[in-house]
Design a protein around this motif. Structure first.
Motif, mmCIF file in Angstrom:
data_model
loop_
_atom_site.group_PDB
_atom_site.id
_atom_site.type_symbol
_atom_site.label_atom_id
_atom_site.label_comp_id
_atom_site.label_asym_id
_atom_site.label_seq_id
_atom_site.Cartn_x
_atom_site.Cartn_y
_atom_site.Cartn_z
ATOM 1 N N GLY A 138 0.811 -1.203 0.000
ATOM 2 C CA GLY A 138 0.000 0.000 0.000
ATOM 3 C C GLY A 138 0.847 1.256 0.000
ATOM 4 N N LYS A 139 0.181 2.393 0.028
ATOM 5 C CA LYS A 139 0.886 3.673 0.096
ATOM 6 C C LYS A 139 1.804 3.675 1.319
ATOM 7 N N PRO A 140 2.997 4.245 1.203
ATOM 8 C CA PRO A 140 3.515 5.142 0.159
ATOM 9 C C PRO A 140 4.129 4.461 -1.067
ATOM 10 N N ALA A 141 4.015 3.141 -1.167
ATOM 11 C CA ALA A 141 4.463 2.480 -2.392
ATOM 12 C C ALA A 141 3.600 2.950 -3.562
ATOM 13 N N PRO A 142 4.139 2.951 -4.765
ATOM 14 C CA PRO A 142 3.401 3.492 -5.922
ATOM 15 C C PRO A 142 2.394 2.532 -6.534
ATOM 16 N N GLU A 143 2.350 1.298 -6.052
ATOM 17 C CA GLU A 143 1.605 0.247 -6.744
ATOM 18 C C GLU A 143 0.142 0.585 -6.973
ATOM 19 N N ILE A 144 -0.539 1.138 -5.962
ATOM 20 C CA ILE A 144 -1.974 1.385 -6.112
ATOM 21 C C ILE A 144 -2.244 2.536 -7.083
ATOM 22 N N VAL A 145 -1.354 3.523 -7.131
ATOM 23 C CA VAL A 145 -1.514 4.626 -8.083
ATOM 24 C C VAL A 145 -1.299 4.110 -9.504
ATOM 25 N N LEU A 146 -0.295 3.281 -9.701
ATOM 26 C CA LEU A 146 -0.025 2.719 -11.026
ATOM 27 C C LEU A 146 -1.170 1.806 -11.475
ATOM 28 N N LEU A 147 -1.755 1.062 -10.537
ATOM 29 C CA LEU A 147 -2.903 0.223 -10.863
ATOM 30 C C LEU A 147 -4.070 1.085 -11.342
ATOM 31 N N ALA A 148 -4.331 2.167 -10.624
ATOM 32 C CA ALA A 148 -5.418 3.068 -11.013
ATOM 33 C C ALA A 148 -5.192 3.625 -12.414
ATOM 34 N N LEU A 149 -3.976 4.022 -12.701
ATOM 35 C CA LEU A 149 -3.674 4.580 -14.025
ATOM 36 C C LEU A 149 -3.811 3.530 -15.121
ATOM 37 N N ARG A 150 -3.390 2.305 -14.843
ATOM 38 C CA ARG A 150 -3.561 1.239 -15.844
ATOM 39 C C ARG A 150 -5.036 1.015 -16.135
ATOM 40 N N ARG A 151 -5.847 1.061 -15.115
ATOM 41 C CA ARG A 151 -7.277 0.789 -15.307
ATOM 42 C C ARG A 151 -7.976 1.863 -16.126
ATOM 43 N N VAL A 152 -7.458 3.075 -16.095
ATOM 44 C CA VAL A 152 -8.083 4.131 -16.899
ATOM 45 C C VAL A 152 -7.288 4.417 -18.174
ATOM 46 N N GLY A 153 -6.225 3.661 -18.398
ATOM 47 C CA GLY A 153 -5.449 3.804 -19.628
ATOM 48 C C GLY A 153 -4.646 5.084 -19.717
ATOM 49 N N ALA A 154 -4.084 5.520 -18.578
ATOM 50 C CA ALA A 154 -3.322 6.780 -18.552
ATOM 51 C C ALA A 154 -1.894 6.520 -18.112
#
Length: 219
Positions: A138-154
């Motif tokens: 979880g945060k502060p690791a970047p994994e959840i932010v990168l997952l969110a971006l992959r899901r919206v194609g950004a």
């Protein structure tokens, strides 16, 4: 300036899109009393860990894991009392009208986050909801932010992560996004500013104006 045009915004949930602190406190105190018993519940010590998945927080705080299902049950019973942060609906409306992807990356489990967003009427304005139960770190690791971006194609260099805690900002920075400090949440202003955020906002309305300037949309 963003190195590519702004095309996505990732939001933390608690303290940013919703003002959940009072309900969170009540659920935590009730869960502590149910599982641990008498005595003051260490809610203030819990707050700096927001952004992490709650089972991880309980482990860090040496609290029994049985508090988690009790807290989840209490939170669900009280969810109707969680208000939307002022201006959050207009903020999301404008971002969607401008064609930006909108995601949530939260320390809550995904189903709990969706329950809260549905309750305040924001779920249908969000393209992807990512919970800390869906990532290893979880945060502060970047994994959840990168997952969110992959899901919206950004891509990260065209995105902004909005959060009210140091953990949120560090996660966004580690993921390669710009970050916006949401000063209307629960985080310490001094600690947030020490992270050198790209944007500093005192309200959803101010953030809406700042993001509108970046994408050339006037609110």
């Amino acid at each position: 300036m963003l190195s590519t045009p702004l095309n996505a915004v990732v939001f933390d949930l608690d303290g940013v899109l919703v003002d959940s602190i009072d309900v969170m406190r009540e659920a935590f105190v009730n869960a502590y009393a149910e599982v641990v018993g008498d005595g003051p519940a260490p809610f203030e010590a819990y707050l700096p860990h927001l952004g992490r998945h709650m089972p991880e927080i309980l482990k860090i705080m040496n609290l029994p894991p049985e508090m988690y299902p009790a807290f989840v049950r209490q939170s669900a019973e009280l969810v109707h009392r969680v208000p939307m942060s002022p201006g959050a609906d207009l903020l999301l409306e404008e971002l969607r009208a401008a064609g930006l992807a909108i995601a949530v990356a939260t320390g809550k489990a995904r189903d709990r986050a969706e329950l809260v967003l549905r309750s305040v009427g924001l779920l249908d304005r969000i393209d992807a909801v990512c919970g800390s139960d869906e990532v290893r770190d979880g945060k502060p690791a970047p994994e959840i932010v990168l997952l969110a971006l992959r899901r919206v194609g950004a891509e990260p260099d065209g995105a902004v992560m909005v959060g009210d805690s140091v953990l949120d900002l560090r996660a966004g920075q580690a993921a390669g996004t710009r970050v916006a400090a949401a000063l209307w949440g629960q985080g310490s202003t001094e600690e947030l500013l020490a992270c050198s955020p790209d944007l500093v906002s005192s309200s959803c309305t101010q953030l809406r104006e700042q993001l509108a300037a970046l994408i050339g949309v006037r609110g």
